[in-house]
Scaffold this active site. Structure first.
Site, PDB file in Angstrom:
ATOM      1  N   ARG A 197      -2.595  -1.112  -0.918  1.00 20.05           N
ATOM      2  CA  ARG A 197      -3.124  -0.826   0.404  1.00 20.05           C
ATOM      3  C   ARG A 197      -3.448   0.638   0.658  1.00 20.05           C
ATOM      4  O   ARG A 197      -4.128   0.951   1.626  1.00 20.05           O
ATOM      5  CB  ARG A 197      -2.125  -1.299   1.471  1.00 20.05           C
ATOM      6  CG  ARG A 197      -0.788  -0.574   1.429  1.00 20.05           C
ATOM      7  CD  ARG A 197       0.098  -1.001   2.589  1.00 20.05           C
ATOM      8  NE  ARG A 197      -0.400  -0.516   3.850  1.00 20.05           N
ATOM      9  CZ  ARG A 197      -0.203   0.717   4.322  1.00 20.05           C
ATOM     10  NH1 ARG A 197       0.517   1.589   3.632  1.00 20.05           N
ATOM     11  NH2 ARG A 197      -0.725   1.087   5.459  1.00 20.05           N
ATOM     12  N   VAL A 245      -6.826  -1.993  -5.812  1.00 19.09           N
ATOM     13  CA  VAL A 245      -7.070  -2.234  -7.239  1.00 19.09           C
ATOM     14  C   VAL A 245      -5.798  -2.383  -8.063  1.00 19.09           C
ATOM     15  O   VAL A 245      -5.848  -2.785  -9.209  1.00 19.09           O
ATOM     16  CB  VAL A 245      -7.918  -1.114  -7.880  1.00 19.09           C
ATOM     17  CG1 VAL A 245      -9.298  -1.088  -7.268  1.00 19.09           C
ATOM     18  CG2 VAL A 245      -7.249   0.248  -7.767  1.00 19.09           C
ATOM     19  N   GLY A 246      -4.640  -2.046  -7.507  1.00 19.98           N
ATOM     20  CA  GLY A 246      -3.445  -1.923  -8.340  1.00 19.98           C
ATOM     21  C   GLY A 246      -2.815  -3.228  -8.770  1.00 19.98           C
ATOM     22  O   GLY A 246      -2.098  -3.265  -9.765  1.00 19.98           O
ATOM     23  N   GLU A 247      -3.029  -4.302  -8.032  1.00 13.54           N
ATOM     24  CA  GLU A 247      -2.230  -5.502  -8.289  1.00 13.54           C
ATOM     25  C   GLU A 247      -2.889  -6.488  -9.234  1.00 13.54           C
ATOM     26  O   GLU A 247      -2.274  -6.992 -10.156  1.00 13.54           O
ATOM     27  CB  GLU A 247      -1.932  -6.242  -6.969  1.00 13.54           C
ATOM     28  CG  GLU A 247      -1.641  -5.326  -5.842  1.00 13.54           C
ATOM     29  CD  GLU A 247      -0.222  -5.372  -5.326  1.00 13.54           C
ATOM     30  OE1 GLU A 247       0.516  -6.296  -5.645  1.00 13.54           O
ATOM     31  OE2 GLU A 247       0.138  -4.449  -4.608  1.00 13.54           O
TER      32      GLU A 247
END
Lengths: 161, 82, 763
Positions: free
Chosen positions: C526, C714-716
């Site tokens: 987020r 983009v991290g998950e």
């Protein structure tokens, strides 16, 4: 229990300290000398976050006792740059975004510097195996390897000059 | 009037098993208030554990989000992340 | 305003050096364990050696006699919190469970559960005293595995746990905390129409986030109760809220300072040490430092769930899937709250399916309570679903990418969990995967290629950011999210872009809880989305002020000023003729034009935009040893818009590598007494540099219209596809279908032997 008096050289500075027999070199660096750049990730020699150079060899400082530094020459992450001039490995870590959280970074940089001191022209595979004792959970190693290989190239070019 | 669907949740007990509602409301706040009026306790349940998908977009804790007369509203479990 | 026109951007999309980089390469960055305070004590936590035991008595008399010991705390030093979900701005949390997870009360529920803690003048004294704390236990029968915990007669962890979500309401306690279901269409009708039905069961083991930095904090409680906490976490506001609740103090009495964080991946979204250090500090009157060692991290903090995934797919011979059924059983650890909900919701989110039935069970057992781990829940269910899709593709003789394309979700697809998808970039990832040169490289013997896709919602949430113009025209950005992977760089870039000044003139800092408005923790992918939105809006407010200050200097109307390239210009000939004023020109006169130029924005960001990925993994299997080598890995992802592309690639590469570890090596191993046998990096083996190839991170950019620059989280999502991608590649290489993670060499060897039994030497 009386403490041991140790005379050694750390990052080029003659250094004396008192330590207890069971204190690791990592504890001495972090808790006695205020050199907190070396990190404790496991205290069992598995993660490499506490890597230092002792007389030219890389060592996990969590596996070395403080008293063993007597008469040795030690380089920690704080001694890798020369004044405000970054070592090429440090510079390339920044340029390649080879760190995310940055916790494993000191160990990687010390280990990579030691690699390039010994072998100025490693293959990617040699570099991967050399760095296999340093754990990184953030990057997947891709950018770390790119940074190290790029730094090697820069250092070779500097050496030719 | 916006059509509201509740999925995947344990709140059905509060509604006697009903999971679809037509609610005259133009904001999330008014929708929740109306559902709570019909099924006392459901409002708190929505506040604490549900996100509101409005026409496919997920809103969390968004009382002010507007609803259109033909909006598709889905109450889904709240979403966190790593 | 919107900045979606990529060509017009000067800063966003470039790859500058991160602002905190220098400190991190020279060893000067301060992480949680690097803080010290005058008069500080060292703490040590005493942990249960039993998987399940009633705590009969804790005798601290011997421990108190160790020289240097200043305080010992047990559950008796914490408020006994009732079983209720409370809401404190970080979402729902059962604080009874959180409190009891930090310090066991009445029962120890897993090996490694904290039962007491001591603070002393040295680390050695604290360790000695912790050893001497005597705990009398009544050892109870324990249960480790999820299906055993669900079986009739299983040892019950919580006498008051009645399964939620089943009718009629149960009267007897159970280890099943919750049952949830999602239904779309008519599953029976769907299977009746199917020409091919394939039904499989898959299993995964709990895996740890394995951040390299163990949990660490220093807490100082003053005599009047005012408390300062330095700690490494994914949210200083989370630390503040949870400590206030667990210790029963006002939030205003706690100031939480964000240390640099050495990795989290979800595992630092809750507290373990901070409340304990706070209790020790309160009792001793001294600051207290608590640092876990690696063994404590593995035994005492949350991995993610292991689970079982039962998948049944029905399809037409053409490849069109007409029915999909899924049953998920996730281990929650000792307290309710596995990520089975998102596991259910993400499993089929990539696909447009008419008839779906999903059931999920949240199951407690005698393991550490799970914590969030990157796309919590989704990797587990996706391992099953994406493997099963591959099995279906093989059964039907259809290319796995074509099968996915045929069933792909698009804008307007109604998901099995209800909402209709918008802003979907899934097909773009499939297409980019198909067209990537790596997808066409010929494979040799024992080599195989696997495909898998993944989905994560992404979230927004509450964020605050302040932009301060300094007297010389440089800029400070203050935001409330710990920077876990380079987000400060992205914040500075967005501010620089809006203000029209060079990136180097903007210095971002992560503020403590007294320095910036409330900000939800770093998680759910987020930060760049939500906090980036707050930073952008704050910078825009500053631009408005700069225009009115220029207008004041020129003595014209603010509407007659426009802001371009970091300067104020008269908007047209009618506005008058003035030399442009730079940000520095205006800043130096800010005292004369109304005072400091600054703006703070607090928002609750919505519309995060879904994240989709498609991965291609090539492996080579060593038939003799069962070892799997990753030859190449291509991860295609819709990233919306990459603000700092290097750190976006880094998120993808890191997620993939964690997924490869999950696939091939990582697992929690328990002995028959329920003790963790591999609580160290030697035996819990995460991927090392020599295990991995370079990882091709392919960024597809389908901008998210809800974000000023088009960013998506983009991290998950990069950790969702790898387990199935590796399994599918192994199946492609040697025909062995691995349905039980990790796909370690002995298991693969056994599978290969079954397919092709070795000839005995005697024969």
């Amino acid at each position: 229990m009386s403490k041991h008096h140790v005379t050694t050289t750390i990052n080029g500075e003659p250094t004396e300290y008192l330590c207890e027999g069971q204190q690791t070199m990592l504890d001495v660096l972090r808790d006695e000398l205020g050199l907190t750049g070396s990190k404790e990730g496991c205290s069992s020699g598995d993660c490499g976050a506490c890597t230092i150079i002792v007389d030219g060899d890389i060592v996990c400082s969590c596996l070395m006792l403080g008293v063993e530094a007597e008469g040795r020459k030690i380089t920690t992450i704080e001694g890798v740059a020369e004044g405000d001039k970054l070592h090429p490995v440090q510079q390339k870590f920044l340029e390649h975004a080879a760190l995310q959280c940055g916790f494993c970074t000191p160990g990687f940089i010390v280990a990579a510097k030691a690699l390039l001191d010994q072998n100025p022209n490693p293959t990617e595979e040699e570099a991967r195996y050399w760095l296999a004792g340093n754990l990184c959970r953030c990057t997947g190693y891709d950018k770390i390897l790119r940074a190290v290989m790029d730094a090697a190239e820069v250092m070779r070019a500097e050496a030719r000059r | 009037m916006p059509h509201v669907v509740m999925t995947g949740v344990a709140a059905r007990r509060l509604t006697g098993g009903v999971t679809e509602f037509d609610v005259e409301a133009n904001t999330v706040r008014r929708m929740i208030a109306e559902l709570d009026r019909r099924y006392p306790g459901l409002g708190a349940q929505i506040d604490e554990s549900m996100a509101v998908a409005i026409d496919g977009e997920i809103f969390q804790d968004a009382y002010l989000a507007p609803l259109k007369p033909d909006s598709e509203v889905v109450l889904i479990p709240k979403i966190g992340g790593g | 305003m919107s900045y979606l026109d990529k060509e017009a951007l000067k800063v966003v999309g470039t790859r500058p050096i991160r602002p905190d980089g220098i400190d991190k390469v020279i060893g000067r960055a301060s992480f949680g364990a690097d803080y010290t305070m005058p008069g500080m004590l060292w703490g040590k936590v005493k942990r249960s050696p039993h998987a399940h035991a009633r705590i009969l008595k804790i005798d601290v008399s011997k421990a108190l006699r160790v020289p240097g010991v200043r305080a010992i705390v047990t559950a008796a030093d914490f408020p006994n919190i009732a079983n209720e979900e409370a809401f404190v701005g970080e979402g729902p949390m059962n604080f009874r469970d959180l409190s009891r997870n930090c310090m066991a009360r009445d029962k120890a529920l897993y090996d490694g559960h904290a039962v007491a803690a001591v603070a002393a003048t040295s680390n050695a004294a604290a360790e000695e005293a912790a050893e001497l704390i005597e705990v009398e236990y009544e050892v109870l029968p324990h249960v480790i595995d999820v299906e055993a915990a669900m079986a009739p007669g299983a040892p019950i962890l919580h006498d008051d746990m009645l399964t939620q979500g089943v009718e009629p309401k149960p009267t007897k306690p159970s280890n099943v905390a919750k049952k949830i279901t999602f239904t779309k269409g008519d599953i029976a009708k769907g299977f009746a129409e199917a020409e091919v039905v394939i039904e499989r069961k898959y299993t995964t083991k709990p895996v740890h986030q394995a951040y390299i930095e163990p949990h660490a904090c220093v807490v100082a409680v003053a005599n009047d109760g005012q408390t300062t906490i330095w700690s490494s976490s994914q949210g200083q506001f989370m630390v503040r809220a949870y400590c206030a609740k667990l210790l029963g103090v006002d939030i205003a009495n706690i100031r939480a300072m964000p240390a640099e964080i050495g990795g989290g991946f979800g595992g630092k979204t809750l507290v373990y040490l901070e409340p304990v250090a706070m209790a020790l500090s309160k009792k001793s009157g001294r600051p207290v430092k608590l640092v876990m060692n690696r063994e404590e991290v593995f035994r005492g903090t949350g991995p993610t769930s292991g689970g079982t995934i039962e998948v049944k797919l029905g399809a037409k011979r053409s490849g069109r899937i007409v029915a999909a059924e899924l049953v998920l059983k996730y281990q929650a650890g000792a307290f309710a709250g596995s990520p089975v909900g998102p596991g259910c919701m993400c499993a089929f989110a990539m696909y447009d399916l008419d008839n779906v039935h999903i059931t999920g069970y949240d199951v407690v057992s005698n393991r550490p309570k799970v914590a969030a781990y990157r796309a919590p829940g989704a990797p587990i269910s996706s391992f099953g679903v994406e493997s099963c899709l591959d099995e279906l593709a093989r059964e039907l003789g259809i290319d796995p990418l074509a099968l996915r394309e045929m069933n792909a979700a698009r804008d307007g697809t109604k998901t099995p969990y209800g909402p209709t998808l918008t802003n979907v970039g899934y097909l773009q990832t499939v297409e980019a995967a198909r067209n990537h040169p790596n997808a066409k490289i010929p494979l040799g013997p024992n080599q195989g290629r696997g495909i898998a896709s993944g989905f994560w919602f992404n979230i927004g949430g509450e964020s605050s950011a302040a932009v301060h113009v300094n007297e010389d025209g440089t800029v400070a950005v203050v935001e409330g999210n710990p920077d876990i992977g380079g987000s400060r760089a992205s914040m500075a870039m967005m501010a620089a872009e809006v203000l029209g000044i060079p990136y180097e003139k903007v210095r971002p800092v992560v503020g403590d809880t007294a320095s910036i408005g409330f900000t939800f923790l770093t998680g759910g992918s987020r930060v760049t989305f939500a906090t980036g939105m707050a930073v952008t809006q704050a910078a825009e407010k500053v631009v408005e002020q700069l225009k009115s200050r220029a207008a004041a200097i020129w003595d014209i109307s603010p509407e007659a000023v426009e802001w371009r390239d970091g300067k104020a210009f008269p908007a047209g000939a009618n506005a008058g003729s003035f030399e442009p004023l730079s940000l520095a020109d205006i800043a130096i006169k800010s005292g004369r034009t109304g005072g400091p130029i600054t703006a703070e924005v607090s928002i609750n960001a919505q519309g995060a935009g879904p994240g989709f990925a498609t991965h291609i993994c090539d492996v080579e299997v060593d038939r003799e040893t069962g070892h799997v080598k990753i030859l190449r890995y291509t991860a295609v992802q819709d990233v919306g818009r990459a603000i700092h592309p290097s750190y976006v690639e880094g998120q993808i590469q890191g997620g993939v590598t964690q997924g490869v570890g999950w696939a091939l090596n990582e697992e929690y191993i328990y002995d028959k007494d329920g003790r963790l046998e591999n609580a160290g990096f030697l035996d819990y083996r995460i991927p090392v540099a020599s295990d991995m190839p370079m990882i091709d991170a392919v960024m597809v950019e389908v901008p998210n219209p809800r974000h000023p620059f088009g960013a998506r989280g983009v991290g998950e999502v990069p950790i969702v596809p790898p387990m199935a991608a590796v399994a599918n590649a192994i199946a492609d290489a040697v025909g062995a279908r691995m349905r039980d993670l990790p796909m370690s060499p002995p298991k693969l060897r056994a599978e290969l032997d079954e397919l092709d039994p070795p000839r005995m030497a005697a024969e």
